[in-house]
Design a protein around this motif. Structure first.
Motif, PDB file in Angstrom:
ATOM      1  N   ILE A 180      12.835   7.995 -25.397  1.00  0.00           N
ATOM      2  CA  ILE A 180      13.119   6.739 -24.726  1.00  0.00           C
ATOM      3  C   ILE A 180      14.230   6.050 -25.519  1.00  0.00           C
ATOM      4  CG2 ILE A 180      11.286   5.485 -25.947  1.00  0.00           C
ATOM      5  CD1 ILE A 180      10.954   3.850 -23.290  1.00  0.00           C
ATOM      6  N   SER A 181      15.189   5.469 -24.830  1.00  0.00           N
ATOM      7  CA  SER A 181      16.332   4.861 -25.500  1.00  0.00           C
ATOM      8  C   SER A 181      15.897   3.622 -26.269  1.00  0.00           C
ATOM      9  CB  SER A 181      17.404   4.504 -24.474  1.00  0.00           C
ATOM     10  OG  SER A 181      16.919   3.547 -23.540  1.00  0.00           O
ATOM     11  N   ALA A 182      16.730   3.210 -27.231  1.00  0.00           N
ATOM     12  CA  ALA A 182      16.399   2.057 -28.066  1.00  0.00           C
ATOM     13  C   ALA A 182      16.257   0.786 -27.255  1.00  0.00           C
ATOM     14  CB  ALA A 182      17.471   1.890 -29.141  1.00  0.00           C
ATOM     15  N   ASP A 183      17.043   0.665 -26.147  1.00  0.00           N
ATOM     16  CA  ASP A 183      16.943  -0.535 -25.311  1.00  0.00           C
ATOM     17  C   ASP A 183      15.872  -0.413 -24.231  1.00  0.00           C
ATOM     18  OD1 ASP A 183      18.045   1.209 -23.479  1.00  0.00           O
ATOM     19  OD2 ASP A 183      19.950   0.134 -23.289  1.00  0.00           O
ATOM     20  N   GLY A 184      15.188   0.746 -24.153  1.00  0.00           N
ATOM     21  CA  GLY A 184      14.103   0.927 -23.198  1.00  0.00           C
ATOM     22  C   GLY A 184      14.528   1.190 -21.773  1.00  0.00           C
ATOM     23  N   GLN A 185      15.822   1.356 -21.520  1.00  0.00           N
ATOM     24  CA  GLN A 185      16.292   1.558 -20.146  1.00  0.00           C
ATOM     25  C   GLN A 185      16.192   3.009 -19.679  1.00  0.00           C
ATOM     26  OE1 GLN A 185      20.228  -0.919 -20.238  1.00  0.00           O
ATOM     27  NE2 GLN A 185      19.718  -0.519 -18.102  1.00  0.00           N
ATOM     28  N   ILE A 186      16.260   3.946 -20.616  1.00  0.00           N
ATOM     29  CA  ILE A 186      16.346   5.366 -20.268  1.00  0.00           C
ATOM     30  C   ILE A 186      15.159   6.098 -20.873  1.00  0.00           C
ATOM     31  CG2 ILE A 186      17.752   7.452 -20.446  1.00  0.00           C
ATOM     32  CD1 ILE A 186      20.158   5.571 -20.985  1.00  0.00           C
ATOM     33  N   LEU A 187      14.499   6.915 -20.058  1.00  0.00           N
ATOM     34  CA  LEU A 187      13.358   7.715 -20.517  1.00  0.00           C
ATOM     35  C   LEU A 187      13.527   9.127 -19.995  1.00  0.00           C
ATOM     36  CD1 LEU A 187       9.670   6.573 -20.650  1.00  0.00           C
ATOM     37  CD2 LEU A 187      10.212   8.821 -19.739  1.00  0.00           C
ATOM     38  N   GLY A 188      13.282  10.103 -20.861  1.00  0.00           N
ATOM     39  CA  GLY A 188      13.356  11.495 -20.457  1.00  0.00           C
ATOM     40  C   GLY A 188      12.164  12.270 -20.972  1.00  0.00           C
ATOM     41  N   THR A 189      11.721  13.266 -20.199  1.00  0.00           N
ATOM     42  CA  THR A 189      10.546  14.056 -20.574  1.00  0.00           C
ATOM     43  C   THR A 189      10.650  15.444 -19.967  1.00  0.00           C
ATOM     44  OG1 THR A 189       8.134  14.236 -20.375  1.00  0.00           O
ATOM     45  CG2 THR A 189       9.283  13.109 -18.602  1.00  0.00           C
ATOM     46  N   TYR A 190      10.025  16.413 -20.625  1.00  0.00           N
ATOM     47  CA  TYR A 190       9.914  17.753 -20.052  1.00  0.00           C
ATOM     48  C   TYR A 190       8.694  17.886 -19.135  1.00  0.00           C
ATOM     49  CZ  TYR A 190      13.609  20.223 -22.567  1.00  0.00           C
ATOM     50  OH  TYR A 190      14.834  20.691 -22.998  1.00  0.00           O
ATOM     51  N   LEU A 191       7.856  16.869 -19.054  1.00  0.00           N
ATOM     52  CA  LEU A 191       6.586  16.991 -18.335  1.00  0.00           C
ATOM     53  C   LEU A 191       6.755  16.853 -16.821  1.00  0.00           C
ATOM     54  CD1 LEU A 191       5.356  16.737 -21.150  1.00  0.00           C
ATOM     55  CD2 LEU A 191       3.611  15.241 -20.156  1.00  0.00           C
ATOM     56  N   HIS A 192       6.424  17.912 -16.102  1.00  0.00           N
ATOM     57  CA  HIS A 192       6.242  17.825 -14.656  1.00  0.00           C
ATOM     58  C   HIS A 192       4.844  17.259 -14.376  1.00  0.00           C
ATOM     59  CE1 HIS A 192       9.893  20.059 -13.799  1.00  0.00           C
ATOM     60  NE2 HIS A 192       9.513  21.003 -14.660  1.00  0.00           N
ATOM     61  N   GLY A 193       4.690  16.621 -13.224  1.00  0.00           N
ATOM     62  CA  GLY A 193       3.407  15.997 -12.905  1.00  0.00           C
ATOM     63  C   GLY A 193       3.231  14.655 -13.583  1.00  0.00           C
ATOM     64  N   LEU A 194       4.331  14.067 -13.991  1.00  0.00           N
ATOM     65  CA  LEU A 194       4.314  12.840 -14.796  1.00  0.00           C
ATOM     66  C   LEU A 194       3.605  11.679 -14.092  1.00  0.00           C
ATOM     67  CD1 LEU A 194       5.559  11.609 -17.457  1.00  0.00           C
ATOM     68  CD2 LEU A 194       7.504  10.917 -16.035  1.00  0.00           C
ATOM     69  N   PHE A 195       3.698  11.614 -12.760  1.00  0.00           N
ATOM     70  CA  PHE A 195       3.171  10.474 -12.018  1.00  0.00           C
ATOM     71  C   PHE A 195       1.766  10.712 -11.451  1.00  0.00           C
ATOM     72  CE2 PHE A 195       7.813  10.050 -11.635  1.00  0.00           C
ATOM     73  CZ  PHE A 195       7.987   8.751 -12.066  1.00  0.00           C
ATOM     74  N   GLU A 196       1.137  11.835 -11.786  1.00  0.00           N
ATOM     75  CA  GLU A 196      -0.121  12.173 -11.117  1.00  0.00           C
ATOM     76  C   GLU A 196      -1.325  11.419 -11.662  1.00  0.00           C
ATOM     77  OE1 GLU A 196      -0.876  16.290 -10.453  1.00  0.00           O
ATOM     78  OE2 GLU A 196       1.175  16.726  -9.808  1.00  0.00           O
ATOM     79  N   GLN A 197      -1.309  11.051 -12.935  1.00  0.00           N
ATOM     80  CA  GLN A 197      -2.409  10.246 -13.469  1.00  0.00           C
ATOM     81  C   GLN A 197      -2.190   8.786 -13.075  1.00  0.00           C
ATOM     82  OE1 GLN A 197      -5.195  11.004 -15.002  1.00  0.00           O
ATOM     83  NE2 GLN A 197      -4.842  13.202 -15.181  1.00  0.00           N
ATOM     84  N   PRO A 198      -3.195   8.110 -12.505  1.00  0.00           N
ATOM     85  CA  PRO A 198      -2.996   6.737 -12.018  1.00  0.00           C
ATOM     86  C   PRO A 198      -2.462   5.781 -13.077  1.00  0.00           C
ATOM     87  CG  PRO A 198      -5.095   7.613 -11.252  1.00  0.00           C
ATOM     88  CD  PRO A 198      -4.550   8.613 -12.220  1.00  0.00           C
ATOM     89  N   GLY A 199      -2.989   5.845 -14.301  1.00  0.00           N
ATOM     90  CA  GLY A 199      -2.547   4.933 -15.347  1.00  0.00           C
ATOM     91  C   GLY A 199      -1.108   5.166 -15.759  1.00  0.00           C
ATOM     92  N   ALA A 200      -0.707   6.450 -15.876  1.00  0.00           N
ATOM     93  CA  ALA A 200       0.671   6.771 -16.254  1.00  0.00           C
ATOM     94  C   ALA A 200       1.639   6.343 -15.161  1.00  0.00           C
ATOM     95  CB  ALA A 200       0.800   8.263 -16.529  1.00  0.00           C
ATOM     96  N   CYS A 201       1.274   6.584 -13.915  1.00  0.00           N
ATOM     97  CA  CYS A 201       2.123   6.181 -12.792  1.00  0.00           C
ATOM     98  C   CYS A 201       2.314   4.665 -12.791  1.00  0.00           C
ATOM     99  CB  CYS A 201       1.510   6.647 -11.476  1.00  0.00           C
ATOM    100  SG  CYS A 201       2.529   6.283 -10.026  1.00  0.00           S
ATOM    101  N   ALA A 202       1.225   3.935 -12.968  1.00  0.00           N
ATOM    102  CA  ALA A 202       1.299   2.474 -12.976  1.00  0.00           C
ATOM    103  C   ALA A 202       2.167   1.974 -14.129  1.00  0.00           C
ATOM    104  CB  ALA A 202      -0.099   1.877 -13.052  1.00  0.00           C
ATOM    105  N   ALA A 203       2.017   2.568 -15.306  1.00  0.00           N
ATOM    106  CA  ALA A 203       2.811   2.151 -16.470  1.00  0.00           C
ATOM    107  C   ALA A 203       4.295   2.399 -16.229  1.00  0.00           C
ATOM    108  CB  ALA A 203       2.344   2.897 -17.717  1.00  0.00           C
ATOM    109  N   LEU A 204       4.633   3.527 -15.631  1.00  0.00           N
ATOM    110  CA  LEU A 204       6.032   3.839 -15.356  1.00  0.00           C
ATOM    111  C   LEU A 204       6.613   2.904 -14.301  1.00  0.00           C
ATOM    112  CD1 LEU A 204       5.650   7.699 -15.492  1.00  0.00           C
ATOM    113  CD2 LEU A 204       7.282   6.410 -16.887  1.00  0.00           C
TER     114      LEU A 204
END
Length: 485
Positions: free
Chosen positions: A415-439
């Motif tokens: 995640i960038s220092a200013d919090g604007q950019i986030l990158g991940t290798y994880l597919h299925g990132l939005f499938e957990q309700p809590g993770a989706c809501a946080a994103l």
């Protein structure tokens, strides 16, 4: 043991849907059943319990059967990386890239892998439910076929032929397909299913009577067009969205030529507070709060294409105005400073500059990383689960600000220092309700409704089994499955 195969008159006729429905219908009756697709061509894949990869459709079908996904369920997976070639995956492991001619010569070996996997599944289950690929009437692909009738003849199994009436020409599709089959293959077809019907069935009945009289084969049933229905696509992008009201987050996804695992975005498309737009060639990126760079099977080529579309300055402008940017797998690699493919794994060997938004570089390695993982997001410490499918190995200072802390002790993404950019290798990132809501909160949505994507998928698998019981000839289906009526 019994094997039943579903073949279609066209691509997207409903083969995956019907196999999923039949798998759950059989499971409801206490029958042990496993899905099987001999050969799959798709860029949407899943990681299996035995550490390989298969098509996502077979992973969903495994869920319908109550089984963990296994490489035997899809022994041959072809992942296109150009208009004329594909990465060939056998029993979950990539063996190299082949063009169409070379793969045709390789098919006898692929056939051995297919038959070995089928034999193992057949030894473990009462019924193996098989999905064909495309159409069995592709004359130019008949030699050494392992995807449709070639497989059915090899294992001596009956076939159901499904056609999509919503496309139009359903009777021509069914009769024409039969006419192009050999006599033994024609005999193997034991009945028809008509898919996605809207309207009064009484008005269709004369056509069904004619079809049975003309072919001597029964219509096993007519499945209705299901509204508000979702099943992860094998390859085609599902752009449907229900009408959404109230506060909405605008999310834009560029449709890269070799976009992969775009099913990552399904939880967003189905979310009642997200307006998801897929942007294709020649289209300008519209205003949005979040841009997602998705996975890619050919990252360097797709990044070049993105630049040719003029989207790089649009992404930079989006960031200048405070928008958020998320990169997933290949999209993560694009965010870095450099992409190296010294072995030509995804195209011609060489290197390309990345977007330079995060301080790291990626080098493609011959050994692909295949993992199912769990961990916690850097955002709100939310639980996240997903899977990794990538050949890239990334390194650089930006990765010290990890996006995900994995349960196995590794860090993932940045995640960038200013919090604007986030990158991940994880597919299925939005499938957990809590993770989706946080994103979604990170992207700018103030009040987020949590949505359980897994519950939605389970709901629709159950709906499919209901359709089998309500609209198909279940007595005949049980006979075709080798079960007592």
């Amino acid at each position: 043991m019994s094997t039943l195969m579903v073949q279609g008159t066209t691509s997207d006729a409903g083969k995956s849907t019907l196999v999923t429905a039949l798998c759950r219908w059989l499971r409801r009756q206490g029958v042990t059943v496993a899905p099987f697709k001999p050969q799959n061509m798709a860029l949407n894949s899943a990681v299996t319990v035995d550490g390989g990869e298969i098509g996502r459709a077979q992973a969903v079908q495994a869920q319908a059967c109550g089984l963990p996904a296994h490489t035997d369920m899809n022994p041959v997976l072809l992942k296109p990386n150009s208009d004329t070639g594909a990465q060939v995956i056998i029993h979950g492991r990539a063996i190299g890239n082949m063009n169409a001619s070379r793969y045709h010569d390789y098919k006898p070996q692929a056939r051995q892998a297919v038959l070995a996997s089928h034999q193992r599944l057949a030894g473990a289950c009462q019924v193996v439910m098989v999905e064909g690929a495309g159409s069995p009437a592709e004359i130019n692909l008949r030699a050494n076929d392992i995807a449709n009738m070639g497989f059915a003849e090899a294992v001596d199994c009956p076939v159901i032929l499904i056609a999509d009436i919503d496309r139009g020409g359903v009777f021509a599709h069914l009769v024409g397909t039969l006419e192009l089959l050999s006599p033994s293959e024609r005999t193997r077809v034991r009945g028809f299913v008509i898919n996605r019907f809207r309207g009064d069935l009484a008005l269709l009945q004369p056509g069904l009577d004619w079809l049975e009289q003309r072919t001597g084969k029964p219509v096993l049933g007519v499945l209705p067009y299901l509204q508000d229905f979702h099943l992860e696509a094998e390859d085609a992008i599902d752009r449907r969205q229900a009408a959404k009201t109230g506060e909405r987050l605008r999310v834009v996804v560029p449709v890269l030529p070799r976009i992969s695992n775009h099913t990552d975005l399904d939880p967003l498309r189905l979310h009642p507070q997200v307006e998801l737009s897929f942007v294709g060639a020649g289209e300008a990126i519209p205003p949005a709060e979040l841009i997602v760079l998705p996975g890619s099977k050919s990252v360097r080529a797709d990044l070049d294409w993105l630049r040719q579309q003029g989207w790089e300055p649009a992404i930079l402008r989006h960031l200048r105005y405070g928008g958020r940017l998320l990169g997933i797998c290949g999209g993560l690699q694009m965010l870095g400073e450099r992409l190296d493919d010294p072995h030509g794994l995804e195209g011609p060997a060489g290197a390309s500059p990345g977007l330079g938004l995060l301080e790291f570089s990626t080098r493609l390695a011959a050994q692909k990383q295949l993992r199912n993982v769990r961990g916690r997001l850097c955002l709100e410490d939310a639980i996240v689960s997903g899977y990794e499918i990538h050949a890239g190995v990334s390194a650089g200072p930006a990765l010290a600000r990890m996006a995900v802390c994995l349960d196995d002790g590794r860090g993932d993404g940045a995640i960038s220092a200013d919090g604007q950019i986030l990158g991940t290798y994880l597919h299925g990132l939005f499938e957990q309700p809590g993770a989706c809501a946080a994103l979604l909160r990170w992207a700018g949505l103030a009040q987020v409704r949590e949505v359980d994507y897994h519950a939605l998928r389970e709901r629709d698998i159950e709906r499919l089994a209901d359709q089998v019981e309500q609209h198909l000839d279940t007595a005949r289906l049980r006979q075709l499955c080798g079960l007592s009526s």
